[in-house]
Design a protein around this motif. Structure first.
Motif, short mmCIF file in Angstrom:
data_model
loop_
_atom_site.label_atom_id
_atom_site.label_comp_id
_atom_site.label_asym_id
_atom_site.label_seq_id
_atom_site.Cartn_x
_atom_site.Cartn_y
_atom_site.Cartn_z
N SER A 203 73.33 35.47 66.93
CA SER A 203 72.19 34.72 67.47
C SER A 203 72.53 34.15 68.85
O SER A 203 73.64 33.67 69.09
CB SER A 203 71.81 33.58 66.52
OG SER A 203 71.35 34.10 65.29
N ASN B 190 75.06 27.40 64.76
CA ASN B 190 76.28 28.15 64.50
C ASN B 190 77.51 27.31 64.79
O ASN B 190 77.50 26.45 65.67
CB ASN B 190 76.31 29.43 65.33
CG ASN B 190 75.38 30.50 64.79
OD1 ASN B 190 74.81 30.34 63.71
ND2 ASN B 190 75.21 31.58 65.53
N SER C 208 77.00 30.31 59.99
CA SER C 208 75.68 29.98 60.52
C SER C 208 74.93 29.15 59.49
O SER C 208 74.99 29.43 58.29
CB SER C 208 74.89 31.27 60.82
OG SER C 208 75.54 32.07 61.77
N SER D 172 75.76 34.12 72.78
CA SER D 172 76.12 33.84 71.38
C SER D 172 77.36 32.96 71.34
O SER D 172 78.06 32.78 72.34
CB SER D 172 76.39 35.14 70.64
OG SER D 172 77.58 35.74 71.14
N THR E 84 66.37 30.78 62.93
CA THR E 84 66.25 31.14 64.35
C THR E 84 65.13 30.40 65.06
O THR E 84 65.12 30.33 66.28
CB THR E 84 66.02 32.65 64.50
OG1 THR E 84 64.80 33.01 63.82
CG2 THR E 84 67.17 33.45 63.93
N ASN F 35 67.89 38.90 69.06
CA ASN F 35 68.80 37.83 68.63
C ASN F 35 68.56 36.50 69.34
O ASN F 35 69.25 35.52 69.05
CB ASN F 35 70.28 38.22 68.80
CG ASN F 35 70.68 39.41 67.98
OD1 ASN F 35 70.28 39.52 66.82
ND2 ASN F 35 71.43 40.32 68.57
N LEU G 161 69.83 32.44 60.94
CA LEU G 161 70.77 32.66 62.02
C LEU G 161 71.92 33.56 61.58
O LEU G 161 72.29 33.58 60.41
CB LEU G 161 71.35 31.33 62.51
CG LEU G 161 70.40 30.34 63.17
CD1 LEU G 161 71.06 28.97 63.28
CD2 LEU G 161 69.98 30.82 64.54
N THR H 9 67.18 32.96 69.94
CA THR H 9 66.60 31.92 69.10
C THR H 9 65.57 31.11 69.89
O THR H 9 65.51 31.18 71.11
CB THR H 9 67.69 30.96 68.60
OG1 THR H 9 68.33 30.33 69.71
CG2 THR H 9 68.74 31.71 67.79
#
Length: 462
Positions: free
Chosen positions: A80, A50, A64, A243, A68, A218, A76, A220
């Motif tokens: 995320s 991101n 993004s 995030s 992920t 969310n 993503l 990753t």
């Protein structure tokens, strides 16, 4: 292919625009240029993550790129959640300073005051030492500890420090571990509880958590160059995941002096003992105009550059470690109206698999790509071959690593670090005469290389 060439040409033109024109462009113009840069990075397979750029609390660019995890099934989004690596340490040390400003702690408080049952050396180590990594406490013994209990017991058995507190520098996670214990002692809450109450909830951080399991919404996973998810294990608890929007809130709040005062922030951004050493918050330089920090955890990589004067934040968060530090420099140059570089693919990543299979074919591939695709791959960065050499060395493919380090010193004959690496590979292979020769060459190029100096003495003793 023609579209890709046109994209690169347009980037080169935009990168060469003069500063005055660039500064008068609206956000949409920055947006277009940054997007072109990021598209090239994604297409070249050197960025998965991101990106967020803000100025004066307005979004200049946000997008993004990629997936992920290594399965590449789920894309993503801006929600995320990534591990920010060492950037998470900022939350610990800022919490310490919040308690100092409140009067619950003092920078001169010693470790012996906090009921941790540590040896006598704890009477000499202060909070200030911990914040500046000058305590003399060694790194966590990751080979022998599995959890926080083990780490504390290991410290309780530590007979002595590496050096007298305040006289040396040693960046290590034991300092962070002990800061968390101090926060618990002073606040009567776990570090996680303190941070949630005093930071996460007040800042309205919504996609955030500590020590997250794989199935957390969310969250990753990091994956390697072969698209394989990697194991992510930390023996210590209290590591923050968040995030990119929540990281932006954190940076902005720090620079607005909402959590701690300007004086406290400055004290964390400048090592109080050694001017040119790291700080727990990264770097701001003597001018205190630009704050930058980066972190890595397995294949996670996070980086930000924040300018106090222009209220500019540039943040990259990736779960497939590659070229984030180089890309963010180009994004920053775009925002400042300066020329910038197109990111190049990693030659290390490209030939790594072949090197593990057939070193001669690998080296031939290197020269073939250098001739045919010099502008696409990163042939000008000595760290590429150095990293590949250590990849082979740690995989116990010593002969292959020697071949790569020999290639590296032939490509970069004035690089002291590469001769040091070749010396290490020869030493590992018990070719002490060649190891000595290369360590001496490293010292000749860099007389301040203390590792090479130590190894020369060690080999002579052998």
């Amino acid at each position: 292919m023609n579209k890709f060439i046109l994209l690169i040409l347009s980037l080169s033109f935009l990168g060469c625009s003069n500063a005055q024109k660039q500064e008068t462009q609206p956000f949409s113009k920055y947006n277009k240029t940054i997007d072109s840069l990021m598209q090239v990075s994604f297409q070249r397979g050197i960025y998965n993550g991101n990106v967020l750029v803000t100025r004066n609390d307005s979004v200049v660019y946000q997008k993004s790129f990629g997936y992920t995890d290594g399965s590449r099934q789920t894309e993503l989004t801006k929600k995320s959640i990534f591990s920010p690596g060492s950037i998470a340490k900022e939350f610990v040390s800022v919490s310490i300073m919040m308690l100092v400003e409140k009067g619950d702690l003092h920078l001169d408080d010693t470790l012996s005051q906090f009921d941790l049952e540590l040896p006598a050396w704890s009477e000499k180590v202060t909070i200030k030492h911990l914040l500046n990594f000058t305590s003399g406490i060694p790194q966590i013994d990751y080979d022998n500890v599995k959890n926080d209990k083990d780490i504390l017991e290991d410290l309780q058995l530590l007979p002595s420090l590496l050096f007298e507190p305040g006289t040396g520098f040693n960046y290590n996670n034991n300092s962070i571990f002990l800061q968390k214990r101090i926060i618990e002692n002073a606040s009567k809450k776990t570090f996680q509880e303190f941070a949630k109450e005093h930071i996460i909830i007040p800042l309205k951080m919504t996609n955030v958590g500590f020590d997250l399991d794989f199935d957390y919404p969310n969250r990753t996973r990091s994956f390697d160059l072969h698209k394989q998810n990697v194991t992510e294990i930390s023996p210590t608890k209290g590591w923050l995941w968040l995030s990119i929007d929540d990281l932006n809130k954190w940076i902005t709040t720090l620079h607005n002096y909402t959590l701690i005062s300007k004086e406290s922030l400055k004290s964390l951004l400048k090592n109080q003992y050694f001017e040119n050493q790291k700080t727990v918050l990264g770097s701001a330089g003597n001018s205190f105009t630009i704050h930058s920090h980066g972190g890595q955890f397995y294949q996670f990589e996070a980086m930000y550059v924040s300018e106090f004067k222009d209220n500019l934040n540039i943040i990259l968060m990736s779960n497939n470690k590659s070229k984030s530090f180089e890309i963010i420099e180009s994004v920053y140059n775009i925002m400042k109206g300066k020329s910038f570089s197109l990111p190049r693919r990693s030659i290390y990543r490209q030939i790594r698999k072949k090197c593990h299979e057939d070193i001669n074919s690998c080296i031939q591939d290197y020269f073939d790509l250098k001739e045919s695709s010099f502008d696409i791959y990163d042939f000008e960065n000595p760290d590429e071959l150095n990293g590949l050499g250590y990849d082979l060395l740690t995989s116990k493919k010593v002969i292959q690593s020697i071949a790569i380090f020999k290639l590296a010193v032939s490509e970069f004959p004035d690089n002291a670090n590469l001769y040091d690496s070749l010396g290490e590979a020869y030493y590992t292979n018990k070719q002490y005469d060649l190891a000595l020769l290369n360590y001496k060459k490293s010292l000749e190029l860099n007389p301040e290389n203390t590792n090479a100096e130590k190894m020369v003495t060690k080999i002579k003793n052998i």
